[in-house]
Motif scaffolding. Structure first.
Motif, mmCIF file in Angstrom:
data_model
loop_
_atom_site.group_PDB
_atom_site.id
_atom_site.type_symbol
_atom_site.label_atom_id
_atom_site.label_comp_id
_atom_site.label_asym_id
_atom_site.label_seq_id
_atom_site.Cartn_x
_atom_site.Cartn_y
_atom_site.Cartn_z
ATOM 1 N N GLU A 30 -42.585 19.830 4.178
ATOM 2 C CA GLU A 30 -43.112 20.407 3.019
ATOM 3 C C GLU A 30 -43.106 21.809 3.256
ATOM 4 N N GLY A 31 -43.517 22.134 4.342
ATOM 5 C CA GLY A 31 -43.805 23.709 4.742
ATOM 6 C C GLY A 31 -42.250 24.531 4.639
ATOM 7 N N VAL A 32 -41.472 23.801 5.176
ATOM 8 C CA VAL A 32 -39.861 24.473 5.386
ATOM 9 C C VAL A 32 -39.500 24.573 3.957
ATOM 10 N N GLY A 33 -39.371 23.640 3.049
ATOM 11 C CA GLY A 33 -39.075 23.466 1.655
ATOM 12 C C GLY A 33 -39.559 24.836 0.777
ATOM 13 N N ARG A 34 -40.942 24.779 0.977
ATOM 14 C CA ARG A 34 -41.749 25.716 0.151
ATOM 15 C C ARG A 34 -41.055 27.308 0.944
ATOM 16 N N ALA A 35 -41.018 27.544 2.427
ATOM 17 C CA ALA A 35 -40.479 28.767 2.690
ATOM 18 C C ALA A 35 -38.972 29.012 2.144
ATOM 19 N N ALA A 36 -38.243 27.846 2.071
ATOM 20 C CA ALA A 36 -36.930 27.983 1.557
ATOM 21 C C ALA A 36 -36.878 28.394 -0.131
ATOM 22 N N GLY A 37 -37.759 27.900 -0.686
ATOM 23 C CA GLY A 37 -38.091 28.116 -2.173
ATOM 24 C C GLY A 37 -38.394 29.697 -2.332
ATOM 25 N N LEU A 38 -39.261 30.111 -1.490
ATOM 26 C CA LEU A 38 -39.705 31.450 -1.736
ATOM 27 C C LEU A 38 -38.725 32.633 -1.275
ATOM 28 N N THR A 39 -37.997 31.998 -0.168
ATOM 29 C CA THR A 39 -36.700 32.915 0.111
ATOM 30 C C THR A 39 -35.862 32.969 -0.728
ATOM 31 N N THR A 40 -35.496 31.758 -1.565
ATOM 32 C CA THR A 40 -34.258 31.951 -2.341
ATOM 33 C C THR A 40 -35.042 32.943 -3.581
ATOM 34 N N ALA A 115 -35.489 38.555 4.213
ATOM 35 C CA ALA A 115 -35.686 38.003 5.595
ATOM 36 C C ALA A 115 -37.147 38.139 5.733
ATOM 37 N N LEU A 116 -37.784 38.972 5.248
ATOM 38 C CA LEU A 116 -39.306 39.139 5.483
ATOM 39 C C LEU A 116 -40.088 37.910 4.824
ATOM 40 N N ALA A 122 -42.348 30.829 6.696
ATOM 41 C CA ALA A 122 -42.098 29.840 7.638
ATOM 42 C C ALA A 122 -43.459 29.238 8.296
ATOM 43 N N PRO A 123 -43.408 27.936 8.579
ATOM 44 C CA PRO A 123 -44.298 27.329 9.202
ATOM 45 C C PRO A 123 -44.503 27.957 10.698
ATOM 46 N N GLN A 130 -35.266 22.406 11.429
ATOM 47 C CA GLN A 130 -35.842 23.223 10.395
ATOM 48 C C GLN A 130 -35.700 24.726 10.363
ATOM 49 N N ARG A 131 -35.956 25.309 11.780
ATOM 50 C CA ARG A 131 -35.729 26.859 11.869
ATOM 51 C C ARG A 131 -34.172 26.970 11.718
ATOM 52 N N THR A 132 -33.338 26.269 12.104
ATOM 53 C CA THR A 132 -31.586 26.411 12.079
ATOM 54 C C THR A 132 -31.537 26.471 10.566
ATOM 55 N N ALA A 133 -31.999 25.667 9.729
ATOM 56 C CA ALA A 133 -31.521 25.345 8.386
ATOM 57 C C ALA A 133 -32.207 26.566 7.594
ATOM 58 N N LEU A 134 -33.508 27.006 7.803
ATOM 59 C CA LEU A 134 -34.183 28.284 7.265
ATOM 60 C C LEU A 134 -33.206 29.358 7.677
ATOM 61 N N SER A 135 -32.886 29.484 8.814
ATOM 62 C CA SER A 135 -32.199 30.863 9.177
ATOM 63 C C SER A 135 -30.783 30.773 8.369
ATOM 64 N N ALA A 136 -30.142 29.534 8.318
ATOM 65 C CA ALA A 136 -28.761 29.635 7.740
ATOM 66 C C ALA A 136 -28.870 30.016 6.310
ATOM 67 N N LEU A 137 -30.012 29.339 5.561
ATOM 68 C CA LEU A 137 -30.302 29.667 4.230
ATOM 69 C C LEU A 137 -30.238 31.074 3.969
ATOM 70 N N THR A 138 -31.348 31.939 4.955
ATOM 71 C CA THR A 138 -31.790 33.337 4.886
ATOM 72 C C THR A 138 -30.208 34.041 4.866
ATOM 73 N N ALA A 139 -29.577 33.601 5.702
ATOM 74 C CA ALA A 139 -28.167 34.327 6.052
ATOM 75 C C ALA A 139 -26.997 34.425 4.835
ATOM 76 N N VAL A 140 -27.204 33.115 4.222
ATOM 77 C CA VAL A 140 -26.328 32.868 2.883
ATOM 78 C C VAL A 140 -26.845 33.684 1.757
ATOM 79 N N LEU A 141 -28.331 33.729 1.634
ATOM 80 C CA LEU A 141 -28.704 34.533 0.731
ATOM 81 C C LEU A 141 -28.487 35.944 0.719
ATOM 82 N N CYS A 142 -28.585 36.421 2.022
ATOM 83 C CA CYS A 142 -28.436 37.840 2.391
ATOM 84 C C CYS A 142 -26.989 38.273 2.010
#
Length: 533
Positions: A30-40, A115-116, A122-123, A130-142
Motif C-alpha cells: 500500500e505504501g509503495v503503491g501510493r509512492a508510485a502514484g504520487l511520483t507518476t 525524484a524528490l 517512499a515508505p 519494492q525499492r527496486t520497482a520504485l527506482s525503476a519507475l522513477t527512472a522511466v518517468l525521468c
C-alpha cells in the motif's frame, strides 16, 4: 524528544494525516503503491505529487510555476495566433536559443521534482523488490520527460544552425561569407510590413558549380514576382542560352563589354556570373564594395532584361537539391516526357548533347509518380532527349510542386533532415530580422495562385532578343486587364443553353487535334497547374 520532533515535522496535522504518515513507514504494497502514484503525478504535472508529501509547500510552488507558464505561453499563442507565434519564434534565433536554455533548465527541475517525490513518498522500510520497482519507475518517468526536451533541443539546434548558414551575409554558392549586410525591403510598420511594397521580386538561381566545370554556371534562372497582398505569384523563366545581353551602365562589366555582352554563342546569360568574377580578379578596385560580384551582376542584368527590380536572391546548389527532396520524403509530380536517369553524355560533331547508350542509365517514364532526390534532380536538369525550354518548364513545375507539398506534418516528422539539407545547399541575402514576415508571406503564396511565363523560342528570339518585347510581356503578366463584364442576356439576344439530355450519348472520340491542343504546353502566361498536370 521524539514527540517534539514528530510535532515539528508534521506541524498541526490532523490525527488522520498522522495515521497516514505512520502507515507509510511500514513495509507493504500500500505504501509503495501510493509512492508510485504520487511520483507518476509529478511526472504528469511538475511538483503535483509533492502535494501529498511533507514537502507540499515546494510542490505548490512548482505546480504554480508550471500552470503559470502554460497560461502565459498559451495566452500569447492564442492572442497572436498559433501560426504567427510559430513563425515569429522560428524566425528569431535569439528567442530559440533562450527557449532551448529554459527547456533544459525546466526539464532538470522537473526531473528533480519526480525524484524528490519518490524519495519523500517512499515508505521508510521498503523491501528490496519494492525499492527496486520504485527506482525503476522513477527512472522511466525521468526518461519520459527528458526525451521530448532532448528532441526539442535537437530541433532548435538544427534550425538555428541552418538559419545561420542560409542567411549568411554575403554568402555565395560555394560557401564563405563577408561582412556585407543584407538590405531589408520590408517597411517598419509591424501591422503592415509590406504596405510600401505591393510586389516583391525574388531571383531563384540554380547553381551548377561542379568540380569538372570552370566557375559557377547559373543554369536555372527563375524570377518569382509575389503579390504581397494576396500571395499570387508569377514565375518568369530566363533561358540560359540568351544572347546579346544588355549590361547596365553602372555595372563594372560595362567597362569590359560595353552596353552589350555579345560574342556569339559563347556569350550566354548563364556566363554572366563567371565573367563578373573574372573581372573582379583582374580589377579588384571595381568591386571594392561588392563581396559577390557574380551574384550582383546576374541580379542586375536580369533586372534590366525583365524591367522590374529584383529585391532578393535565393541560390540553390542543384546537386544538394536531391538531398532536400529525399528529406521531404520525395515529391509528387506528373512526368510528361520520358527522361533518362543517370548515364554519361557527350557532345556530337553537330554540337548536340547525346546520351552514351553503353553507359548505365534508366528511363523515367511518363505519369504521375513520387520522385526521390536523384530522380527529381534528373527530371529538373536533363536536356539530353529534349531541349533547354522543356527543361525550363520542368524546373518551374518542380518549384511549384516543392512549395505546394511542404506541409506542417512533413516538416515536423522530418525537420532535422529537411533543415539540414536546406542549410547545406541554400543561401540567400534575405535579412534574418525579416524572417517572420517572409515566412508569413510564404504561407500566403501556398494559398494563392501561381502562374508561369517562360521565355523560349516560341515567344522570343534567344539569339537576337527584343528586350522591349520581353519587358512588355512581363508588364502584361503583372498587370492583367480586369475581366470585361458580361452583358445581360436580353441585350445580346442570347438564350440560355439547353439542359443536357442524359439519354443522348456519343460514341465519337475526340479528334487527335483536340487532344494535342489540350496536352501541348504553351509559352504564354498560364497557371502552373495547367502546365504541370
Amino acid at each position: 524528544m521524539t514527540d517534539s520532533r514528530g510535532s515539528s515535522d508534521r506541524g498541526s496535522d490532523a490525527p488522520e494525516s498522522r495515521s497516514q504518515w505512520l502507515a507509510e513507514q511500514q513495509p507493504g504494497s500500500e505504501g509503495v503503491g501510493r509512492a508510485a502514484g504520487l511520483t507518476t503525478l509529478s511526472a504528469l504535472l511538475p511538483g503535483a505529487g509533492l502535494l501529498g508529501t511533507p514537502r507540499r509547500r515546494l510542490g505548490a510552488v512548482l505546480v504554480g510555476l508550471a500552470v503559470l507558464t502554460v497560461v502565459v505561453v498559451g495566452g500569447y499563442a492564442l492572442t497572436n495566433g498559433l501560426t504567427t507565434t510559430a513563425l515569429q519564434t522560428a524566425a528569431d534565433t535569439g528567442r530559440l536559443r533562450a527557449i532551448a536554455v529554459l527547456l533544459v533548465l525546466g526539464t532538470l527541475v522537473w526531473i528533480a521534482a519526480i525524484a524528490l517525490t519518490a524519495l519523500s513518498a517512499a515508505p521508510r522500510r521498503p523491501t528490496t523488490g519494492q525499492r527496486t520497482a520504485l527506482s525503476a519507475l522513477t527512472a522511466v518517468l525521468c526518461l519520459a520527460v527528458t526525451a521530448p526536451a532532448l528532441l526539442g533541443v535537437r530541433y532548435i539546434d538544427a534550425h538555428v544552425d541552418a538559419v545561420d548558414k542560409v542567411f549568411d551575409t554575403g554568402g555565395t554558392v560555394g560557401g564563405g561569407s563577408s561582412e556585407a549586410t543584407p538590405t531589408s525591403v520590408i517597411g517598419s510598420d509591424p501591422d503592415d510590413p509590406w504596405k510600401d511594397l505591393p510586389r516583391v521580386n525574388v531571383l531563384l538561381l540554380g547553381s551548377d558549380a561542379a568540380e569538372a566545370r570552370e566557375g559557377t554556371r547559373t543554369d536555372t534562372m527563375i524570377v518569382a514576382s509575389i503579390d504581397t497582398r494576396t500571395g499570387d505569384s508569377v514565375l518568369f523563366s530566363i533561358p540560359r542560352n540568351l544572347q546579346n545581353i544588355p549590361i547596365p551602365r553602372d555595372n563594372p562589366l560595362h567597362e569590359v563589354y560595353g552596353p552589350v555582352y555579345d560574342c556569339g554563342d559563347q556569350c550566354l546569360m548563364n556566363s554572366i556570373w563567371t565573367e563578373a568574377e573574372a573581372a573582379a580578379e583582374e580589377h579588384p578596385e571595381w568591386y571594392a564594395d561588392d563581396p559577390n560580384p557574380g551574384q550582383t551582376a546576374t541580379r542586375e542584368v536580369l533586372s534590366g532584361i525583365l524591367g522590374i527590380p529584383i529585391h532578393h536572391t535565393v541560390i540553390v546548389n542543384m546537386k544538394g537539391f536531391a538531398d532536400l527532396v529525399d528529406a521531404m520524403g520525395g515529391v509528387l509530380v506528373n512526368v510528361q516526357e520520358r527522361i533518362p536517369i543517370g548515364g554519361v553524355t557527350y557532345t556530337d560533331a553537330n554540337g548536340t548533347l547525346q546520351l552514351d547508350p553503353n553507359s548505365d542509365y534508366e528511363w523515367l517514364e511518363p505519369g504521375s509518380q513520387r520522385l526521390d532526390g536523384p530522380q527529381a534532380l534528373a527530371y529538373s536538369r536533363s536536356r539530353v532527349t529534349s531541349d533547354d525550354f522543356s527543361r525550363m518548364r520542368r524546373q518551374r513545375c518542380m518549384v511549384a510542386a516543392v512549395v505546394d507539398q511542404v506541409n506542417p506534418m512533413t516538416m515536423l516528422q522530418r525537420y532535422p533532415q529537411i533543415i539540414s539539407a536546406v542549410g547545406d545547399n541554400v543561401l540567400t541575402d534575405l535579412p534574418q530580422d525579416d524572417l517572420d514576415e517572409w515566412a508569413a508571406l510564404v504561407l500566403e503564396v501556398q494559398g494563392g495562385t501561381m502562374s508561369s511565363l517562360p521565355f523560349t523560342g516560341a515567344n522570343i528570339d534567344t539569339v537576337d532578343p527584343d528586350y522591349s518585347q520581353i519587358r512588355y510581356l512581363v508588364y502584361e503578366a503583372l498587370n492583367p486587364p480586369p475581366p470585361a463584364p458580361e452583358p445581360p442576356a436580353e441585350e445580346t439576344g442570347a438564350t440560355a443553353a439547353p439542359e443536357p439530355d442524359d439519354t443522348e450519348t456519343t460514341t465519337e472520340p475526340p479528334s487527335d487535334d483536340a487532344a494535342a491542343t489540350t496536352e501541348e504546353p504553351t509559352d504564354e502566361l498560364e497557371d502552373v497547374g495547367a502546365v504541370c498536370d
